[in-house]
Motif scaffolding. Structure first.
Motif, PDB file in Angstrom:
ATOM      1  N   VAL A 155     -32.225 -62.425 -79.682  1.00 51.94           N
ATOM      2  CA  VAL A 155     -32.031 -62.579 -78.236  1.00 51.94           C
ATOM      3  C   VAL A 155     -33.131 -61.818 -77.490  1.00 51.94           C
ATOM      4  N   VAL A 156     -33.540 -60.677 -78.049  1.00 54.74           N
ATOM      5  CA  VAL A 156     -34.591 -59.858 -77.428  1.00 54.74           C
ATOM      6  C   VAL A 156     -35.917 -60.629 -77.342  1.00 54.74           C
ATOM      7  N   ASP A 157     -36.258 -61.376 -78.398  1.00 52.77           N
ATOM      8  CA  ASP A 157     -37.494 -62.175 -78.370  1.00 52.77           C
ATOM      9  C   ASP A 157     -37.477 -63.177 -77.230  1.00 52.77           C
ATOM     10  N   VAL A 158     -36.314 -63.795 -77.025  1.00 52.70           N
ATOM     11  CA  VAL A 158     -36.197 -64.808 -75.979  1.00 52.70           C
ATOM     12  C   VAL A 158     -36.278 -64.137 -74.606  1.00 52.70           C
ATOM     13  N   ALA A 159     -35.647 -62.979 -74.459  1.00 46.61           N
ATOM     14  CA  ALA A 159     -35.710 -62.218 -73.208  1.00 46.61           C
ATOM     15  C   ALA A 159     -37.161 -61.885 -72.873  1.00 46.61           C
ATOM     16  N   ARG A 160     -37.935 -61.526 -73.898  1.00 43.99           N
ATOM     17  CA  ARG A 160     -39.341 -61.165 -73.685  1.00 43.99           C
ATOM     18  C   ARG A 160     -40.113 -62.362 -73.120  1.00 43.99           C
ATOM     19  N   VAL A 161     -39.907 -63.533 -73.712  1.00 45.37           N
ATOM     20  CA  VAL A 161     -40.600 -64.734 -73.226  1.00 45.37           C
ATOM     21  C   VAL A 161     -40.208 -65.028 -71.773  1.00 45.37           C
ATOM     22  N   LEU A 162     -38.941 -64.813 -71.457  1.00 44.92           N
ATOM     23  CA  LEU A 162     -38.463 -65.091 -70.089  1.00 44.92           C
ATOM     24  C   LEU A 162     -38.782 -63.929 -69.134  1.00 44.92           C
ATOM     25  N   GLN A 163     -39.289 -62.838 -69.682  1.00 48.75           N
ATOM     26  CA  GLN A 163     -39.573 -61.636 -68.896  1.00 48.75           C
ATOM     27  C   GLN A 163     -38.353 -61.143 -68.115  1.00 48.75           C
ATOM     28  N   VAL A 164     -37.240 -61.123 -68.815  1.00 51.65           N
ATOM     29  CA  VAL A 164     -36.014 -60.521 -68.252  1.00 51.65           C
ATOM     30  C   VAL A 164     -35.531 -59.466 -69.251  1.00 51.65           C
ATOM     31  N   SER A 165     -34.629 -58.614 -68.805  1.00 47.28           N
ATOM     32  CA  SER A 165     -34.097 -57.600 -69.729  1.00 47.28           C
ATOM     33  C   SER A 165     -33.157 -58.281 -70.710  1.00 47.28           C
ATOM     34  N   HIS A 166     -33.010 -57.688 -71.893  1.00 49.44           N
ATOM     35  CA  HIS A 166     -32.108 -58.366 -72.829  1.00 49.44           C
ATOM     36  C   HIS A 166     -30.662 -58.262 -72.370  1.00 49.44           C
ATOM     37  N   GLY A 167     -30.361 -57.238 -71.569  1.00 49.93           N
ATOM     38  CA  GLY A 167     -29.022 -57.145 -70.971  1.00 49.93           C
ATOM     39  C   GLY A 167     -28.703 -58.393 -70.143  1.00 49.93           C
ATOM     40  N   THR A 168     -29.681 -58.819 -69.366  1.00 47.78           N
ATOM     41  CA  THR A 168     -29.520 -60.023 -68.533  1.00 47.78           C
ATOM     42  C   THR A 168     -29.225 -61.242 -69.413  1.00 47.78           C
ATOM     43  N   LEU A 169     -30.005 -61.345 -70.508  1.00 43.39           N
ATOM     44  CA  LEU A 169     -29.855 -62.513 -71.366  1.00 43.39           C
ATOM     45  C   LEU A 169     -28.521 -62.486 -72.123  1.00 43.39           C
ATOM     46  N   TYR A 170     -28.105 -61.288 -72.535  1.00 42.54           N
ATOM     47  CA  TYR A 170     -26.825 -61.176 -73.247  1.00 42.54           C
ATOM     48  C   TYR A 170     -25.655 -61.616 -72.382  1.00 42.54           C
ATOM     49  N   ARG A 171     -25.803 -61.556 -71.045  1.00 41.13           N
ATOM     50  CA  ARG A 171     -24.730 -62.051 -70.177  1.00 41.13           C
ATOM     51  C   ARG A 171     -24.561 -63.561 -70.324  1.00 41.13           C
ATOM     52  N   HIS A 172     -25.665 -64.250 -70.666  1.00 44.36           N
ATOM     53  CA  HIS A 172     -25.596 -65.716 -70.858  1.00 44.36           C
ATOM     54  C   HIS A 172     -25.224 -66.077 -72.306  1.00 44.36           C
ATOM     55  N   PHE A 173     -25.827 -65.354 -73.257  1.00 43.97           N
ATOM     56  CA  PHE A 173     -25.559 -65.638 -74.673  1.00 43.97           C
ATOM     57  C   PHE A 173     -25.251 -64.333 -75.380  1.00 43.97           C
ATOM     58  N   ALA A 174     -24.025 -64.219 -75.854  1.00 41.85           N
ATOM     59  CA  ALA A 174     -23.556 -62.928 -76.365  1.00 41.85           C
ATOM     60  C   ALA A 174     -24.179 -62.546 -77.709  1.00 41.85           C
ATOM     61  N   SER A 175     -24.710 -63.518 -78.425  1.00 43.60           N
ATOM     62  CA  SER A 175     -25.269 -63.210 -79.745  1.00 43.60           C
ATOM     63  C   SER A 175     -26.358 -64.206 -80.096  1.00 43.60           C
ATOM     64  N   LYS A 176     -27.093 -63.824 -81.121  1.00 46.08           N
ATOM     65  CA  LYS A 176     -28.122 -64.679 -81.703  1.00 46.08           C
ATOM     66  C   LYS A 176     -27.512 -66.013 -82.123  1.00 46.08           C
ATOM     67  N   SER A 177     -26.313 -65.951 -82.717  1.00 44.25           N
ATOM     68  CA  SER A 177     -25.734 -67.197 -83.218  1.00 44.25           C
ATOM     69  C   SER A 177     -25.254 -68.088 -82.069  1.00 44.25           C
ATOM     70  N   ALA A 178     -24.816 -67.476 -80.941  1.00 37.61           N
ATOM     71  CA  ALA A 178     -24.426 -68.274 -79.776  1.00 37.61           C
ATOM     72  C   ALA A 178     -25.644 -69.009 -79.214  1.00 37.61           C
ATOM     73  N   LEU A 179     -26.780 -68.327 -79.245  1.00 35.25           N
ATOM     74  CA  LEU A 179     -28.035 -68.913 -78.753  1.00 35.25           C
ATOM     75  C   LEU A 179     -28.464 -70.084 -79.646  1.00 35.25           C
ATOM     76  N   ARG A 180     -28.423 -69.860 -80.960  1.00 36.02           N
ATOM     77  CA  ARG A 180     -28.779 -70.922 -81.913  1.00 36.02           C
ATOM     78  C   ARG A 180     -27.875 -72.130 -81.749  1.00 36.02           C
ATOM     79  N   GLU A 181     -26.587 -71.842 -81.576  1.00 39.41           N
ATOM     80  CA  GLU A 181     -25.616 -72.922 -81.431  1.00 39.41           C
ATOM     81  C   GLU A 181     -25.904 -73.754 -80.176  1.00 39.41           C
ATOM     82  N   ALA A 182     -26.199 -73.060 -79.067  1.00 36.12           N
ATOM     83  CA  ALA A 182     -26.447 -73.769 -77.802  1.00 36.12           C
ATOM     84  C   ALA A 182     -27.723 -74.604 -77.870  1.00 36.12           C
ATOM     85  N   VAL A 183     -28.764 -74.051 -78.519  1.00 39.38           N
ATOM     86  CA  VAL A 183     -30.012 -74.806 -78.654  1.00 39.38           C
ATOM     87  C   VAL A 183     -29.785 -76.042 -79.522  1.00 39.38           C
ATOM     88  N   THR A 184     -29.028 -75.867 -80.611  1.00 40.33           N
ATOM     89  CA  THR A 184     -28.746 -76.996 -81.511  1.00 40.33           C
ATOM     90  C   THR A 184     -27.914 -78.062 -80.801  1.00 40.33           C
TER      91      THR A 184
END
Lengths: 199, 199
Positions: free
Chosen positions: B30-59
């Motif tokens: 999730v941190v890698d994705v936050a870096r690309v979006l230039q937001v804090s990982h805290g911000t991103l975790y509010r949208h996707f609680a885990s790496k696996s939630a992110l993978r699932e949503a992309v899939t």
């Protein structure tokens, strides 16, 4: 004791199966098996050139004993309807796979891994199973229970492939679900209405 | 540039897909994705609680765009025979999966991995596909091309399961074989003789 046994293929496979069950396929080497047999690994390499050859041979024997032989008995049975025999054959295959995936999980995991690698051996195994189904289909055509027209081997292959979801090891993670039996019913009825002669 | 974009689900998924394609599902956090979006990982975790939630949503989005939507167009087509439409629908599903497994192998590998984990999301996806097949079967029953009697949804489910060998990601390693087309023909003919009204 072990060194008193003659070193034939069966003894080696017995020892290899024992070691594979104890340490798992990834951690078992030809050397481990040689140690159990109390022979040099050079001696053992003359019988099995690699770890993967050993795994393949153990899986092949396990498949023959656990899957192919019991199903052959069903395919050879006389009497009763061909659709009944086909259903019994498929249900036995499916139940065996499901049972082994839980109760003999080390061997099942090795079989699942070998399926992805030992294409030739698995093809021969699958072809033998398809031959058994073809025998059941052939009987059904003879007794006019099943439609004639297509080759019994072609139909048998289609039936085997169409039921992959229930017996192919890659689907094992899906077998625990309760709905599997219901899904098998649906697929079996579809197959049956495809092959049965409408009266 | 990235920080000028509003941080909505689509933007996050775009960035996540880009990162997943670059580093692979195992190495993407999730941190890698936050870096690309230039937001804090805290911000991103509010949208996707885990790496696996992110993978699932992309899939999920990838499946919708690459598989479900194009097939919906075929299911909604009018005119022509229902067996022709069923065959086109299945062949399109099978060809898409086979093509993506080679040409979009990163996303396909992630989808195959997610299939084993995100049971709920995959069930919803599969149910939507089965609904499309049910629609084709329903039309065929109405036009008296297919037998009536069983529920179109039950038949659709059986058809979907019986063709798993050709579209379930666990079988991808078998799709390269030349004989796959011939095997699909055999299974499709078996299905068709099960559902077609004998005239």
């Amino acid at each position: 004791m072990a060194q008193d046994l003659p070193l034939n293929k069966e003894n080696i496979l017995d020892a290899a199966e024992q070691v594979l069950r104890r340490y798992g396929p990834d951690k078992t080497s030809v050397v481990d098996v040689a140690r159990v047999l109390q022979v040099s690994h050079g001696t053992l390499y003359r019988h099995f050139a690699s770890k993967s050859a050993l795994r393949e041979a153990v899986t092949e024997r396990w498949l023959e004993r656990s899957i192919t032989a019991p199903l052959e008995t069903i395919a050879n049975q006389a009497g009763g309807s061909s659709s009944g025999r086909l259903r019994l054959w498929l249900e036995t295959l499916i139940r065996s796979k499901r049972t082994y995936s839980v109760d003999d999980s080390e061997m099942f995991a090795m079989y699942a891994a070998v399926t992805l690698e030992a294409v030739e051996m698995i093809t021969v195994h699958v072809d033998r199973l398809i031959q058994q189904v073809a025998q059941i289909v052939e009987e059904g055509i003879k007794s006019k229970e099943f439609k004639s027209g297509s080759s019994s081997e072609g139909v048998a292959k289609a039936i085997f492939i169409a039921t992959s979801r229930f017996h192919h090891p890659s689907h094992a993670y899906e077998w625990v679900e309760e709905k599997t039996n219901e899904e098998f019913d649906a697929v079996f009825n579809l197959i049956l209405s495809g092959i049965t002669k409408s009266s």
